[in-house]
Design an enzyme around this catalytic site. Sequence first.
Site, PDB file in Angstrom:
ATOM      1  N   LYS A 107       1.261  -1.397  -0.162  1.00 53.02           N
ATOM      2  CA  LYS A 107       0.030  -0.049   0.168  1.00 53.02           C
ATOM      3  C   LYS A 107       0.667   1.602   0.545  1.00 53.02           C
ATOM      4  O   LYS A 107       2.386   1.163  -0.132  1.00 53.02           O
ATOM      5  CB  LYS A 107      -0.944   0.331   0.944  1.00 53.02           C
ATOM      6  CG  LYS A 107      -1.905  -1.190   1.502  1.00 53.02           C
ATOM      7  CD  LYS A 107      -2.515  -1.298   0.293  1.00 53.02           C
ATOM      8  CE  LYS A 107      -3.636  -2.932   0.028  1.00 53.02           C
ATOM      9  NZ  LYS A 107      -4.201  -3.230   0.277  1.00 53.02           N
TER      10      LYS A 107
HETATM   11  C1  LIG Z   1      -5.516  -4.284   1.052  1.00 54.43           C
HETATM   12  C2  LIG Z   1      -6.756  -4.635   1.255  1.00 54.43           C
HETATM   13  C3  LIG Z   1      -7.745  -4.846   2.777  1.00 54.43           C
HETATM   14  C4  LIG Z   1      -7.068  -5.104   4.092  1.00 54.43           C
HETATM   15  O1  LIG Z   1      -5.283  -4.427   4.318  1.00 54.43           O
HETATM   16  P1  LIG Z   1      -5.187  -5.463   5.042  1.00 54.43           P
HETATM   17  O2  LIG Z   1      -4.115  -4.456   5.602  1.00 54.43           O
HETATM   18  O3  LIG Z   1      -4.468  -6.576   4.503  1.00 54.43           O
HETATM   19  O4  LIG Z   1      -5.762  -6.733   5.770  1.00 54.43           O
HETATM   20  C5  LIG Z   1      -8.839  -4.427   1.961  1.00 54.43           C
HETATM   21  N1  LIG Z   1      -9.384  -3.586   1.656  1.00 54.43           N
HETATM   22  C6  LIG Z   1      -8.367  -3.558   0.545  1.00 54.43           C
HETATM   23  C7  LIG Z   1      -9.999  -3.042  -0.806  1.00 54.43           C
HETATM   24  C8  LIG Z   1      -7.621  -3.837   0.307  1.00 54.43           C
HETATM   25  O5  LIG Z   1      -6.207  -2.913  -0.502  1.00 54.43           O
END
Ligand SMILES: *Cc1c(COP(=O)(O)O)cnc(C)c1O
Length: 395
Positions: free
Chosen positions: A195
Amino acid sequence: MPSLAVHGGKPVRETFLPYGRQWLDEADIDAVVQVLRSPWLTTGPKVDELEREFARTTGAGQAVAVNSGTAALHAAVFAAGIGPGDEVILPPLTFAASANAVLYQGGKPVFADCLPDTLLLDPAQVERRITPRTKAVIAVDYAGQPCDYDALQSLADRYGFMLIADACHSLGASYKGRQVGSLAGLNAFSFHPVKTITTGEGGLVTAADGELAKKMRTFRNHGISTDFRQRSEAGSWLYEMVALGFNYRLSDIACALGLSQLSKLSAMLARRREIAHLYNKAFSGNPAVMPLTQRPDCESAWHLYVVLLNAERLRVPRSQIFAALRAENIGVNVHYLPVYRHPYYQQLGYNYSLCPAAEAAYEEMLTLPLFPAMTGRDVNDVVMALEKVCTAYAK
Ligand SMILES: *Cc1c(COP(=O)(O)O)cnc(C)c1O
């Protein structure tokens, strides 16, 4: 014409290029080491500091740090008061966690289709799915572009439900000049390494409403109304559990990394935009690939660079283009299988065909590598590999 690596030719690059990866520097490492030498490894001052800084950066009223994006979504669904029998509308082109968070609280995910050009939740499709049991909508800022929050908020006001943003892709994006994080009543972020910024694992929810933020602070700490540091400062041993919560706390180690990463947010976004623009330019002359449409009143955070393959220009399906690009050492990916097609959701009884636009896009989509630490050479390799493969399989 050079022969494809998938047919034994020389790959465009020698090493595998992933679709996403963290970008860390010495300042990040120093920030973590400092906390390791401090008295507080968790529930310490870095948590407040990250929350304040994150709220300031996004223009949000309140920020609550948690230990994943999934926990952020769960906390938001809890704060929105979702319980058994409640329906929550969301798009199918998302990570399963967006829908799972609803199931955790006993609610029912209801899938509404996307717009075919942006793959963002279509407000008209949302309206068709509203029932008296609709308690919330989770808008997913797919690939980093914000949804149409004005349209969704006006539905929320008219029908009386809560608007939750799954902003896990869109930290740093803006909509009509407003920052993601301040667009919905509750906004969930992830700090997973792929991210925009990372804490290893981590997440955060922003809220305009102080009461909702308070509810989520309790929720992330087992449902206990004070944390260890607050009790220690007050010289009290008493704690009271007032709701069924979880241990979703984010450690000071992670928060220090998050603060250091957040201070570089604009540089990271700038590099993501630069790479996206290089791709846009390179693919404008390639009729086999169609980048997603960008709304003129939005600025994307470019978490993902997604193209739709043009079946009229290619002799083979997406699976073969995917395999050929992987053989060239380009880490292409697919985001996402419509959530209701996962075996678990099929077992729950969801129809296999619910959202035709999302399903059609799913057959044609490809995510190309995009992360700030990519070099110009990496970008060029992706462009060349796509050219090579599309030419070899041109109709
Ligand atoms: C990455 C992501 C999540 C979950 O995040 P985590 O930190 O991996 O639990 C939820 N929704 C979307 C759209 C994501 O890309």
